[in-house]
Design a protein around this motif. Structure first.
Motif, PDB file in Angstrom:
ATOM      1  N   ALA A 171       5.322  -1.066   8.983  1.00 35.18           N
ATOM      2  CA  ALA A 171       6.701  -1.024   9.475  1.00 35.18           C
ATOM      3  C   ALA A 171       7.091   0.436   9.642  1.00 35.18           C
ATOM      4  CB  ALA A 171       7.646  -1.710   8.491  1.00 35.18           C
ATOM      5  N   VAL A 172       7.679   0.747  10.793  1.00 35.04           N
ATOM      6  CA  VAL A 172       8.166   2.097  11.063  1.00 35.04           C
ATOM      7  C   VAL A 172       9.592   2.015  11.570  1.00 35.04           C
ATOM      8  CG1 VAL A 172       5.872   3.049  11.583  1.00 35.04           C
ATOM      9  CG2 VAL A 172       7.282   2.173  13.431  1.00 35.04           C
ATOM     10  N   THR A 173      10.317   3.095  11.377  1.00 29.51           N
ATOM     11  CA  THR A 173      11.659   3.198  11.936  1.00 29.51           C
ATOM     12  C   THR A 173      11.920   4.639  12.335  1.00 29.51           C
ATOM     13  OG1 THR A 173      14.012   2.740  11.609  1.00 29.51           O
ATOM     14  CG2 THR A 173      12.818   3.563   9.700  1.00 29.51           C
ATOM     15  N   PHE A 211      13.099  -4.509  16.512  1.00 26.33           N
ATOM     16  CA  PHE A 211      14.549  -4.655  16.400  1.00 26.33           C
ATOM     17  C   PHE A 211      15.187  -3.305  16.667  1.00 26.33           C
ATOM     18  CE2 PHE A 211      12.579  -7.589  13.463  1.00 26.33           C
ATOM     19  CZ  PHE A 211      13.318  -8.756  13.567  1.00 26.33           C
ATOM     20  N   ILE A 212      16.404  -3.299  17.211  1.00 23.19           N
ATOM     21  CA  ILE A 212      17.193  -2.070  17.314  1.00 23.19           C
ATOM     22  C   ILE A 212      18.530  -2.348  16.636  1.00 23.19           C
ATOM     23  CG2 ILE A 212      18.331  -0.410  18.833  1.00 23.19           C
ATOM     24  CD1 ILE A 212      16.043  -0.857  20.832  1.00 23.19           C
ATOM     25  N   GLU A 213      18.803  -1.569  15.588  1.00 23.95           N
ATOM     26  CA  GLU A 213      20.019  -1.700  14.804  1.00 23.95           C
ATOM     27  C   GLU A 213      20.660  -0.329  14.627  1.00 23.95           C
ATOM     28  OE1 GLU A 213      21.532  -4.460  13.106  1.00 23.95           O
ATOM     29  OE2 GLU A 213      20.263  -5.523  14.535  1.00 23.95           O
ATOM     30  N   LYS A 214      21.908  -0.187  15.044  1.00 25.14           N
ATOM     31  CA  LYS A 214      22.667   1.050  14.825  1.00 25.14           C
ATOM     32  C   LYS A 214      21.876   2.295  15.230  1.00 25.14           C
ATOM     33  CE  LYS A 214      25.305  -1.039  11.154  1.00 25.14           C
ATOM     34  NZ  LYS A 214      25.110  -1.560   9.820  1.00 25.14           N
ATOM     35  N   LYS A 215      21.350   2.271  16.460  1.00 24.94           N
ATOM     36  CA  LYS A 215      20.607   3.394  17.048  1.00 24.94           C
ATOM     37  C   LYS A 215      19.330   3.750  16.275  1.00 24.94           C
ATOM     38  CE  LYS A 215      24.273   5.388  19.788  1.00 24.94           C
ATOM     39  NZ  LYS A 215      23.970   4.635  20.990  1.00 24.94           N
ATOM     40  N   GLU A 243       0.855  -1.193   0.000  1.00 29.12           N
ATOM     41  CA  GLU A 243       0.000   0.000   0.000  1.00 29.12           C
ATOM     42  C   GLU A 243       0.887   1.237   0.000  1.00 29.12           C
ATOM     43  OE1 GLU A 243      -3.318  -0.261  -0.022  1.00 29.12           O
ATOM     44  OE2 GLU A 243      -3.395  -2.425   0.281  1.00 29.12           O
ATOM     45  N   LYS A 244       0.304   2.372  -0.343  1.00 31.30           N
ATOM     46  CA  LYS A 244       1.042   3.630  -0.233  1.00 31.30           C
ATOM     47  C   LYS A 244       1.234   3.919   1.255  1.00 31.30           C
ATOM     48  CE  LYS A 244       0.931   8.315  -2.133  1.00 31.30           C
ATOM     49  NZ  LYS A 244       1.825   8.846  -1.158  1.00 31.30           N
ATOM     50  N   ALA A 245       2.469   4.069   1.670  1.00 29.69           N
ATOM     51  CA  ALA A 245       2.749   4.337   3.085  1.00 29.69           C
ATOM     52  C   ALA A 245       2.143   5.679   3.480  1.00 29.69           C
ATOM     53  CB  ALA A 245       4.256   4.340   3.338  1.00 29.69           C
ATOM     54  N   ASP A 246       1.453   5.699   4.609  1.00 31.77           N
ATOM     55  CA  ASP A 246       0.778   6.911   5.086  1.00 31.77           C
ATOM     56  C   ASP A 246       1.775   7.772   5.860  1.00 31.77           C
ATOM     57  OD1 ASP A 246      -0.893   8.869   5.990  1.00 31.77           O
ATOM     58  OD2 ASP A 246      -2.046   7.576   7.331  1.00 31.77           O
ATOM     59  N   ILE A 247       2.649   8.468   5.094  1.00 30.63           N
ATOM     60  CA  ILE A 247       3.702   9.246   5.759  1.00 30.63           C
ATOM     61  C   ILE A 247       3.197  10.601   6.243  1.00 30.63           C
ATOM     62  CG2 ILE A 247       5.658   8.079   4.692  1.00 30.63           C
ATOM     63  CD1 ILE A 247       5.749  10.338   2.638  1.00 30.63           C
ATOM     64  N   LEU A 248       1.975  11.004   5.860  1.00 25.66           N
ATOM     65  CA  LEU A 248       1.424  12.257   6.377  1.00 25.66           C
ATOM     66  C   LEU A 248       1.049  12.106   7.847  1.00 25.66           C
ATOM     67  CD1 LEU A 248      -0.743  13.625   3.437  1.00 25.66           C
ATOM     68  CD2 LEU A 248       1.396  14.536   4.345  1.00 25.66           C
ATOM     69  N   SER A 249       0.307  11.047   8.186  1.00 27.21           N
ATOM     70  CA  SER A 249      -0.077  10.861   9.586  1.00 27.21           C
ATOM     71  C   SER A 249       0.987  10.084  10.358  1.00 27.21           C
ATOM     72  CB  SER A 249      -1.433  10.164   9.691  1.00 27.21           C
ATOM     73  OG  SER A 249      -1.352   8.867   9.161  1.00 27.21           O
ATOM     74  N   ASN A 250       1.901   9.414   9.640  1.00 28.27           N
ATOM     75  CA  ASN A 250       2.967   8.665  10.306  1.00 28.27           C
ATOM     76  C   ASN A 250       4.252   8.801   9.497  1.00 28.27           C
ATOM     77  OD1 ASN A 250       4.577   6.950  11.709  1.00 28.27           O
ATOM     78  ND2 ASN A 250       3.214   5.205  11.617  1.00 28.27           N
ATOM     79  N   PRO A 251       5.014   9.896   9.720  1.00 28.17           N
ATOM     80  CA  PRO A 251       6.213  10.138   8.910  1.00 28.17           C
ATOM     81  C   PRO A 251       7.309   9.075   9.079  1.00 28.17           C
ATOM     82  CG  PRO A 251       6.038  11.736  10.699  1.00 28.17           C
ATOM     83  CD  PRO A 251       4.772  10.943  10.694  1.00 28.17           C
ATOM     84  N   ASP A 252       7.221   8.243  10.126  1.00 23.97           N
ATOM     85  CA  ASP A 252       8.223   7.210  10.355  1.00 23.97           C
ATOM     86  C   ASP A 252       7.922   5.915   9.598  1.00 23.97           C
ATOM     87  OD1 ASP A 252       9.563   8.882  12.222  1.00 23.97           O
ATOM     88  OD2 ASP A 252       8.107   8.310  13.751  1.00 23.97           O
ATOM     89  N   CYS A 253       6.763   5.858   8.909  1.00 24.68           N
ATOM     90  CA  CYS A 253       6.342   4.642   8.216  1.00 24.68           C
ATOM     91  C   CYS A 253       7.261   4.363   7.027  1.00 24.68           C
ATOM     92  CB  CYS A 253       4.902   4.782   7.746  1.00 24.68           C
ATOM     93  SG  CYS A 253       4.245   3.260   7.040  1.00 24.68           S
ATOM     94  N   ILE A 267      15.372   2.160  15.698  1.00 27.17           N
ATOM     95  CA  ILE A 267      14.410   1.142  16.107  1.00 27.17           C
ATOM     96  C   ILE A 267      13.525   0.824  14.902  1.00 27.17           C
ATOM     97  CG2 ILE A 267      12.674   2.760  16.995  1.00 27.17           C
ATOM     98  CD1 ILE A 267      12.322   0.702  19.345  1.00 27.17           C
ATOM     99  N   TYR A 268      13.256  -0.448  14.719  1.00 31.43           N
ATOM    100  CA  TYR A 268      12.398  -0.921  13.635  1.00 31.43           C
ATOM    101  C   TYR A 268      11.244  -1.689  14.275  1.00 31.43           C
ATOM    102  CZ  TYR A 268      16.331   0.068  10.546  1.00 31.43           C
ATOM    103  OH  TYR A 268      17.348   0.692   9.867  1.00 31.43           O
ATOM    104  N   ILE A 269      10.022  -1.263  13.994  1.00 31.80           N
ATOM    105  CA  ILE A 269       8.834  -1.895  14.561  1.00 31.80           C
ATOM    106  C   ILE A 269       7.974  -2.412  13.408  1.00 31.80           C
ATOM    107  CG2 ILE A 269       6.800  -1.581  16.009  1.00 31.80           C
ATOM    108  CD1 ILE A 269       8.335   0.842  17.272  1.00 31.80           C
TER     109      ILE A 269
END
Length: 138
Positions: free
Chosen positions: A44-46, A105-109, A20-30, A111-113
């Motif tokens: 997925a967010v980081t 996961f946490i990689e190189k400072k 899907e198109k990532a909803d970066i307006l309401s979730n810029p970390d997506c 976080i990936y959820i």
């Protein structure tokens, strides 16, 4: 199987899932949103973090509980060759009752959820989600 690649993460996903198109307006970390029918949504967010898995696990459990969720399991695991947190919870809202499966996961400072919200009680979507996460490369 198809490949999803953001440059930061790469994973394989079944043909039955749609990007899907990532909803970066309401979730810029997506960084990724996939769906399978009306009943399964994978996000997925980081974002940068100074935390560690031990502290984040406590925080995440508190957020789920504060939102009215019931934690079914919460464990430290190894998946995709990495240390991670795996949480399974149930959310019962006036509109809908659904399960949440989350890998952190946490990689190189960073976080990936990775979170799956599903109404699928057969377990098939959860198995597919676990396989997607197992194929993950940072």
């Amino acid at each position: 199987m198809r490949t999803f690649n953001t440059g930061k993460i790469v994973f394989e996903y079944p043909d039955s899932w749609e990007v899907e198109k990532a909803d970066i307006l309401s979730n810029p970390d997506c960084i990724a949103t996939l769906s399978k029918g009306e009943n399964n949504l994978f996000n997925a967010v980081t974002f940068p973090t100074a935390t560690n898995l031990d502290d984040y696990k406590i925080f995440m459990e508190d957020v789920i509980s504060d939102d009215g969720g019931v934690i079914i399991s919460s464990d430290f695991i190894q998946i995709a060759g990495k240390d991670a947190i795996k949480v399974h919870a149930n959310m019962d809202t006036p509109e809908i009752n659904f399960d949440i499966h989350t890998y952190v996961f946490i990689e190189k400072k960073e976080i990936y959820i990775f979170e799956l919200r599903t109404l699928d009680v057969s377990g098939e979507s959860e198995r597919e989600f676990k396989n997607i996460i197992s194929s993950l490369k940072f």
